[in-house]
Design a protein around this motif. Structure first.
Motif, short mmCIF file in Angstrom:
data_model
loop_
_atom_site.label_atom_id
_atom_site.label_comp_id
_atom_site.label_asym_id
_atom_site.label_seq_id
_atom_site.Cartn_x
_atom_site.Cartn_y
_atom_site.Cartn_z
N GLY A 1 3.02 1.10 5.75
CA GLY A 1 4.21 1.51 5.03
C GLY A 1 4.28 0.89 3.65
N ILE A 2 3.94 -0.40 3.55
CA ILE A 2 3.94 -1.08 2.27
C ILE A 2 2.93 -0.45 1.32
CG2 ILE A 2 3.40 -3.27 1.13
CD1 ILE A 2 4.53 -4.67 3.62
N VAL A 3 1.72 -0.19 1.85
CA VAL A 3 0.66 0.39 1.03
C VAL A 3 1.03 1.80 0.60
CG1 VAL A 3 -1.75 1.15 1.01
CG2 VAL A 3 -1.14 -1.04 2.07
N CYS A 4 1.57 2.58 1.54
CA CYS A 4 1.92 3.98 1.26
C CYS A 4 2.93 4.08 0.12
CB CYS A 4 2.47 4.64 2.52
SG CYS A 4 2.77 6.40 2.38
N GLY A 5 3.86 3.16 0.07
CA GLY A 5 4.88 3.21 -0.97
C GLY A 5 4.39 2.76 -2.32
N ALA A 6 3.25 2.06 -2.36
CA ALA A 6 2.73 1.56 -3.62
C ALA A 6 1.76 2.53 -4.28
CB ALA A 6 2.04 0.22 -3.40
N ILE A 7 1.48 3.66 -3.64
CA ILE A 7 0.51 4.63 -4.16
C ILE A 7 1.22 5.76 -4.88
CG2 ILE A 7 -1.26 6.31 -3.50
CD1 ILE A 7 -1.95 4.56 -1.13
N ALA A 8 0.69 6.13 -6.04
CA ALA A 8 1.19 7.31 -6.76
C ALA A 8 0.42 8.51 -6.23
CB ALA A 8 0.97 7.14 -8.26
N ALA B 1 3.33 9.13 8.25
CA ALA B 1 3.98 10.35 8.75
C ALA B 1 5.49 10.25 8.62
CB ALA B 1 3.58 10.58 10.21
N LEU B 2 6.06 9.11 8.96
CA LEU B 2 7.51 8.92 8.82
C LEU B 2 7.94 9.03 7.36
CD1 LEU B 2 8.23 5.94 11.25
CD2 LEU B 2 9.15 8.24 11.45
N ILE B 3 7.22 8.32 6.50
CA ILE B 3 7.59 8.29 5.09
C ILE B 3 7.51 9.69 4.48
CG2 ILE B 3 6.83 7.45 2.83
CD1 ILE B 3 5.89 4.89 4.37
N THR B 4 6.43 10.41 4.78
CA THR B 4 6.26 11.75 4.21
C THR B 4 7.33 12.70 4.74
OG1 THR B 4 3.88 11.35 4.11
CG2 THR B 4 4.62 13.61 3.81
N GLY B 5 7.67 12.58 6.02
CA GLY B 5 8.71 13.42 6.58
C GLY B 5 10.05 13.21 5.90
N TYR B 6 10.42 11.94 5.69
CA TYR B 6 11.68 11.66 5.01
C TYR B 6 11.64 12.12 3.56
CZ TYR B 6 13.60 8.88 8.85
OH TYR B 6 14.12 8.47 10.05
N GLU C 1 12.22 1.99 3.06
CA GLU C 1 13.11 2.15 4.20
C GLU C 1 12.34 2.11 5.52
OE1 GLU C 1 16.45 2.16 4.26
OE2 GLU C 1 16.11 1.56 2.20
N SER C 2 11.13 2.66 5.54
CA SER C 2 10.31 2.61 6.75
C SER C 2 9.96 1.17 7.10
CB SER C 2 9.03 3.43 6.56
OG SER C 2 8.20 3.36 7.70
#
Length: 432
Positions: free
Chosen positions: A284-291, A337-342, A164-165
């Protein structure tokens, strides 16, 4: 003793390989495309609104000051009214709020266009700008709430937040380009007219997807309190955090334009801001691909420290190459920061208030952006070239101080007074 969410129905565990989040797995979620495609169309106008108003009002009045003021009025009214729209969507359903909302926004946008083209006084433009902003459909938060329903307790929630980010960033890259092209190549009013049309068509298509919208508690539970998301302490901390992020967006927009003008290369503004946006999308793309193994509360603090440090270096850049490099770094620090906040909203807020919580955060970014645009513009006019870059530094440092001091409020929902969560659900939420 802290308790977890309980429900009247059993919940099956996700399959073992679901612990490996990925965009392919996310997009194969059953029913996701039914709200993703119309959702993208319906949120595209959001990024077109401000620039369309600026270009139209500047053309009809000859004043950038008047154009910026009208656009700021739209942004502020959106930030103030968005949370109430989200609260109503949680209580009555997204469809019930979207249908009248898109109609009001379309009519208000058309009225603002007509007033500007007929040379109406500035007060009339402000009068039309307020309902235009207040009725902006909060499609982004509604899409996030639908992901929450689809991915309950799944590790894919972080991936969805990252997706979404990235979608938001893509929207804010394509929207202004489309609006500018329409206003300059077709007609100064074409941008706002297109925005109103896309809002109407996209909003109605999104509202038609009834099967994926979050459920609403039946009337027989009306006596159970539906607490506002704002009463959750962690949400208030996240609002301040997102205000700081909004100060980066607003400060960068004004200061990059001023910097480009000061060196006699106004065309570089788009390149520099595009570099900043590219950094945001990439991270954002990288952040979402990490476990992730690190708790989201800790990730938010670490990521925000990096953001504040990067933003603090903007004012010292005196060349295009250095500014582009720092801008890229700032953009790369924003998305995590946005992704973690959501993502934290999923832990802190019950489902019956989640759309409202998302709109508070979205509104905080818009409000921080509107304030930063105003302050940065004044600093650029009254002080030295590049003084506007002090706004992102101040905004992120102040937000970081708040976050560090109140980070304990971002802990998972402890036991406390309960609020309703659908039929037969009671979720513990701490309420002041």
């Amino acid at each position: 003793m802290a308790s977890t969410v309980t429900s009247g129905t059993s919940k099956t565990s996700p399959p073992p390989d679901s612990s490996r989040p990925g965009y392919g797995r996310l997009l194969r979620t059953r029913g996701a495309w039914t709200f993703l495609l119309p959702g993208f169309a319906a949120r595209q106008p959001f990024a077109m609104l401000t620039i369309s108003i600026v270009l139209l009002v500047q053309h009809t009045t000859g004043s950038y000051g008047a154009a910026g003021a009208v656009a700021a009025a739209t942004g502020v009214s959106m930030a103030l009214f968005a949370p109430y729209s989200g609260r109503l969507a949680d209580r009555h359903g997204q469809r019930a709020i979207l249908l009248p909302g898109v109609l009001v926004h379309t009519l208000a946008g058309l009225s603002l266009t007509a007033l500007a083209l007929t040379g109406a006084p500035l007060w009339a433009l402000f009068a039309a700008a307020v309902p235009t902003g207040a009725s902006v459909p909060q499609v982004g938060p509604m899409v996030r709430a639908r992901w929450g329903v689809k991915l309950q307790d799944s590790p894919l929630m972080t991936t969805a937040a990252a997706f979404e980010s990235v979608t938001d960033e893509l929207t804010f890259v394509l929207g202004p380009l489309l609006a500018t092209a329409l206003c300059t190549a077709v007609n100064p009013a074409a941008g706002l007219l297109t925005e109103a049309t896309l809002t109407l068509v996209g909003g109605l298509l999104f509202a038609a997807q009834k099967s994926t919208q979050p459920a609403v508690a039946p009337d027989r539970h009306a006596h159970v309190e539906h607490a506002s998301a704002l009463r959750v302490p962690g949400v208030r901390v996240l609002i301040v955090t997102f205000l700081g992020i909004g100060s980066v967006f607003g400060g960068m927009q004004v200061s990059l334009a001023a910097f480009s003008e000061s060196i006699g290369e106004p065309g570089l503004n788009g390149v520099l801001y595009g570099t900043f946006a590219a950094g945001n999308m990439l991270s954002g793309i990288v952040c979402g691909a990490i476990a992730w193994k690190i708790a989201p509360q800790r990730r938010l603090v670490i990521g925000y420290v990096a953001l504040a440090l990067a933003a603090s270096g903007l004012w010292s850049a005196h060349s295009v190459v250095v500014l582009a490099g720092i801008g890229l770094l700032v953009g790369m620090c924003i998305a995590p920061a946005l992704i973690t906040g959501y993502t934290l909203v999923e832990d802190l807020v019950p489902a019956t208030a989640r759309t409202e919580a998302f709109t508070w955060l979205t509104g905080a970014v818009a409000l921080g952006q509107a304030a930063a645009v105003t302050v940065a513009g004044q600093l650029e006019d009254r002080l030295w070239d590049g003084a506007g870059f002090l706004v992102p530094m101040a905004g992120t440092v102040l937000a970081l101080a708040t976050l560090v001091c109140l980070r304990s409020r971002l802990a998972h929902r402890p036991a406390g007074r309960t609020v309703a969560r659908g039929v037969g659900h009671r979720v513990p939420v701490t309420v002041d």
